[in-house]
Design a protein around this motif. Sequence first.
Motif, PDB file in Angstrom:
ATOM      1  N   SER A   1       0.828  -1.207   0.000  1.00  0.00           N
ATOM      2  CA  SER A   1       0.000   0.000   0.000  1.00  0.00           C
ATOM      3  C   SER A   1       0.863   1.258   0.000  1.00  0.00           C
ATOM      4  O   SER A   1       0.575   2.229  -0.702  1.00  0.00           O
ATOM      5  N   LYS A   2       1.948   1.247   0.773  1.00  0.00           N
ATOM      6  CA  LYS A   2       2.855   2.397   0.849  1.00  0.00           C
ATOM      7  C   LYS A   2       3.509   2.644  -0.512  1.00  0.00           C
ATOM      8  O   LYS A   2       3.625   3.794  -0.964  1.00  0.00           O
ATOM      9  N   ILE A   3       3.928   1.574  -1.167  1.00  0.00           N
ATOM     10  CA  ILE A   3       4.542   1.696  -2.493  1.00  0.00           C
ATOM     11  C   ILE A   3       3.582   2.360  -3.469  1.00  0.00           C
ATOM     12  O   ILE A   3       3.962   3.254  -4.244  1.00  0.00           O
ATOM     13  N   GLU A   4       2.315   1.933  -3.414  1.00  0.00           N
ATOM     14  CA  GLU A   4       1.321   2.463  -4.348  1.00  0.00           C
ATOM     15  C   GLU A   4       0.937   3.903  -4.023  1.00  0.00           C
ATOM     16  O   GLU A   4       0.839   4.749  -4.918  1.00  0.00           O
ATOM     17  N   ARG A   5       0.707   4.190  -2.740  1.00  0.00           N
ATOM     18  CA  ARG A   5       0.275   5.533  -2.347  1.00  0.00           C
ATOM     19  C   ARG A   5       1.345   6.583  -2.630  1.00  0.00           C
ATOM     20  O   ARG A   5       1.054   7.672  -3.111  1.00  0.00           O
ATOM     21  N   GLU A   6       2.612   6.223  -2.310  1.00  0.00           N
ATOM     22  CA  GLU A   6       3.696   7.188  -2.431  1.00  0.00           C
ATOM     23  C   GLU A   6       4.458   7.057  -3.748  1.00  0.00           C
ATOM     24  O   GLU A   6       5.447   7.753  -3.968  1.00  0.00           O
ATOM     25  N   ARG A   7       3.973   6.146  -4.612  1.00  0.00           N
ATOM     26  CA  ARG A   7       4.596   5.931  -5.927  1.00  0.00           C
ATOM     27  C   ARG A   7       6.113   5.747  -5.803  1.00  0.00           C
ATOM     28  O   ARG A   7       6.908   6.398  -6.492  1.00  0.00           O
ATOM     29  N   LEU A   8       6.500   4.860  -4.902  1.00  0.00           N
ATOM     30  CA  LEU A   8       7.918   4.586  -4.685  1.00  0.00           C
ATOM     31  C   LEU A   8       8.488   3.825  -5.883  1.00  0.00           C
ATOM     32  O   LEU A   8       7.768   3.088  -6.568  1.00  0.00           O
ATOM     33  N   PRO A   9       9.781   3.980  -6.146  1.00  0.00           N
ATOM     34  CA  PRO A   9      10.396   3.347  -7.322  1.00  0.00           C
ATOM     35  C   PRO A   9      10.635   1.846  -7.134  1.00  0.00           C
ATOM     36  O   PRO A   9      11.767   1.357  -7.166  1.00  0.00           O
ATOM     37  N   ILE A  10       9.551   1.122  -6.921  1.00  0.00           N
ATOM     38  CA  ILE A  10       9.590  -0.329  -6.784  1.00  0.00           C
ATOM     39  C   ILE A  10       8.799  -0.910  -7.942  1.00  0.00           C
ATOM     40  O   ILE A  10       7.720  -0.412  -8.285  1.00  0.00           O
ATOM     41  N   THR A  11       9.306  -1.943  -8.576  1.00  0.00           N
ATOM     42  CA  THR A  11       8.639  -2.486  -9.754  1.00  0.00           C
ATOM     43  C   THR A  11       7.258  -3.038  -9.426  1.00  0.00           C
ATOM     44  O   THR A  11       7.009  -3.488  -8.309  1.00  0.00           O
ATOM     45  N   GLU A  12       6.383  -3.008 -10.416  1.00  0.00           N
ATOM     46  CA  GLU A  12       5.041  -3.529 -10.221  1.00  0.00           C
ATOM     47  C   GLU A  12       5.084  -5.029  -9.946  1.00  0.00           C
ATOM     48  O   GLU A  12       4.262  -5.565  -9.202  1.00  0.00           O
ATOM     49  N   GLY A  13       6.067  -5.716 -10.527  1.00  0.00           N
ATOM     50  CA  GLY A  13       6.214  -7.145 -10.275  1.00  0.00           C
ATOM     51  C   GLY A  13       6.508  -7.427  -8.812  1.00  0.00           C
ATOM     52  O   GLY A  13       5.937  -8.343  -8.211  1.00  0.00           O
ATOM     53  N   THR A  14       7.395  -6.629  -8.211  1.00  0.00           N
ATOM     54  CA  THR A  14       7.719  -6.777  -6.792  1.00  0.00           C
ATOM     55  C   THR A  14       6.500  -6.480  -5.936  1.00  0.00           C
ATOM     56  O   THR A  14       6.212  -7.188  -4.966  1.00  0.00           O
ATOM     57  N   ASN A  15       5.765  -5.440  -6.294  1.00  0.00           N
ATOM     58  CA  ASN A  15       4.573  -5.070  -5.545  1.00  0.00           C
ATOM     59  C   ASN A  15       3.531  -6.189  -5.578  1.00  0.00           C
ATOM     60  O   ASN A  15       2.914  -6.523  -4.569  1.00  0.00           O
ATOM     61  N   MET A  16       3.333  -6.806  -6.733  1.00  0.00           N
ATOM     62  CA  MET A  16       2.354  -7.882  -6.840  1.00  0.00           C
ATOM     63  C   MET A  16       2.818  -9.130  -6.105  1.00  0.00           C
ATOM     64  O   MET A  16       2.008  -9.900  -5.593  1.00  0.00           O
ATOM     65  N   ASN A  17       4.137  -9.323  -6.019  1.00  0.00           N
ATOM     66  CA  ASN A  17       4.659 -10.430  -5.209  1.00  0.00           C
ATOM     67  C   ASN A  17       4.371 -10.200  -3.727  1.00  0.00           C
ATOM     68  O   ASN A  17       4.147 -11.152  -2.969  1.00  0.00           O
ATOM     69  N   LEU A  18       4.380  -8.947  -3.301  1.00  0.00           N
ATOM     70  CA  LEU A  18       4.007  -8.611  -1.925  1.00  0.00           C
ATOM     71  C   LEU A  18       2.559  -8.976  -1.655  1.00  0.00           C
ATOM     72  O   LEU A  18       2.224  -9.546  -0.618  1.00  0.00           O
ATOM     73  N   GLN A  19       1.686  -8.643  -2.593  1.00  0.00           N
ATOM     74  CA  GLN A  19       0.267  -8.964  -2.445  1.00  0.00           C
ATOM     75  C   GLN A  19       0.072 -10.477  -2.366  1.00  0.00           C
ATOM     76  O   GLN A  19      -0.760 -10.974  -1.604  1.00  0.00           O
ATOM     77  N   ARG A  20       0.863 -11.214  -3.142  1.00  0.00           N
ATOM     78  CA  ARG A  20       0.768 -12.669  -3.111  1.00  0.00           C
ATOM     79  C   ARG A  20       1.286 -13.223  -1.786  1.00  0.00           C
ATOM     80  O   ARG A  20       0.722 -14.176  -1.238  1.00  0.00           O
ATOM     81  N   LEU A  21       2.357 -12.629  -1.262  1.00  0.00           N
ATOM     82  CA  LEU A  21       2.896 -13.068   0.024  1.00  0.00           C
ATOM     83  C   LEU A  21       1.860 -12.894   1.119  1.00  0.00           C
ATOM     84  O   LEU A  21       1.678 -13.773   1.977  1.00  0.00           O
TER      85      LEU A  21
END
Length: 360
Positions: free
Chosen positions: A320-340
């Motif tokens: 959520s923090k990555i998405e809200r603050e548009r941090l320079p983290i890849t979308e693939g990494t973010n979706m892996n977080l959601q899966r975790l």
Amino acid sequence: MSVQVNNQEYLNIKNQVLSGDRVIRIEVTNKQMHLKDLKSVIVDGTPIEMTKEAVKGLTKSMGISGAFIKTIKSAYGEDNEDILKEILSAIKSKKSANLTLVFHVPSNKITNIYITGTKLITDDQYFKSLESIIETTPGAYLRNINAATNGDISAVVANPALEFQFGGLKDEVFTGGMTLDLNTTQMSTSFFTERLICSNGMKTTNKLCSKRVSSTDKVPKFMSAILDAEYHIDSISAFKARIDRCYHTRASLSEVLAVETKLLTLFKGNNIDLLLNHMSSAEIRAAFGNERLENSLDHKFLRTNLTIWELTNEVTAISSKIERERLPITEGTNMNLQRLGGDLMFNAPDLAPSNIRQIF
């Protein structure tokens, strides 16, 4: 604040994929391709570097198991690749199937290899399927989309109409949705849910909330099944049951440390302090002390002060923090977080829930 991929962002990704700006698929015969070593191949006389995932794809295409590769490396050493090269070449010479190499243009590397003809549908057909889901589901919108370097595509479609509450608790209100993923052999979907109070999203690949198709002629039936209300109602019921269990189950030390390790691996030092400063693992480590931390055999039986639900929300809060603050983290990494986060919800816990009545 709802997270949403706007139309222009979506079109940019779609155009990059379909134009070949991101990946190019190259069909080759055995005669056209030769192994240089385990890090590169020669295609029509030109050496091209391979990623580790491409090597795995190559060995899988040749019918070689990962266990076999591991055994060879263990016997002859990590650096002695000549023997492994000979074995791969010998097996490769017996295979008649053509291979498709996925060439990632930005990195100039082969990122995946699979047997030609196993890809279920084209990328264009995938995007048409994704658009059809959104267009035929009132209120639905694209929440996440990722075109991976290996050619796989994954997306999350949020559906506000699937709002539900757990246990009458005001902070535990969710909205549902679904994923749509395409790789080299199949298309799949899984249940996605978002905690509205903080936009924490999670998805699960648990079989109760997932469907997959690996035969082209069954794709229409698959599409009908994932749009059926019963599939989503069943997924919500399964999710609620898991929330109830997670609410009343303390996380073991093993589970906390496993999450910490996965997060460190996922980010590999990228903004790690900024993202993990709210995690409870550091305090839990200090509370247990070095002696207990070193005795890993006991970790599954040691109860922490954190519930599985709290641990799950610590993970999804990072997404959520990555998405809200548009941090320079890849979308693939973010979706892996959601899966975790989703996996934590559905995995069998180390410790028994405290709301189970004792009968002995």
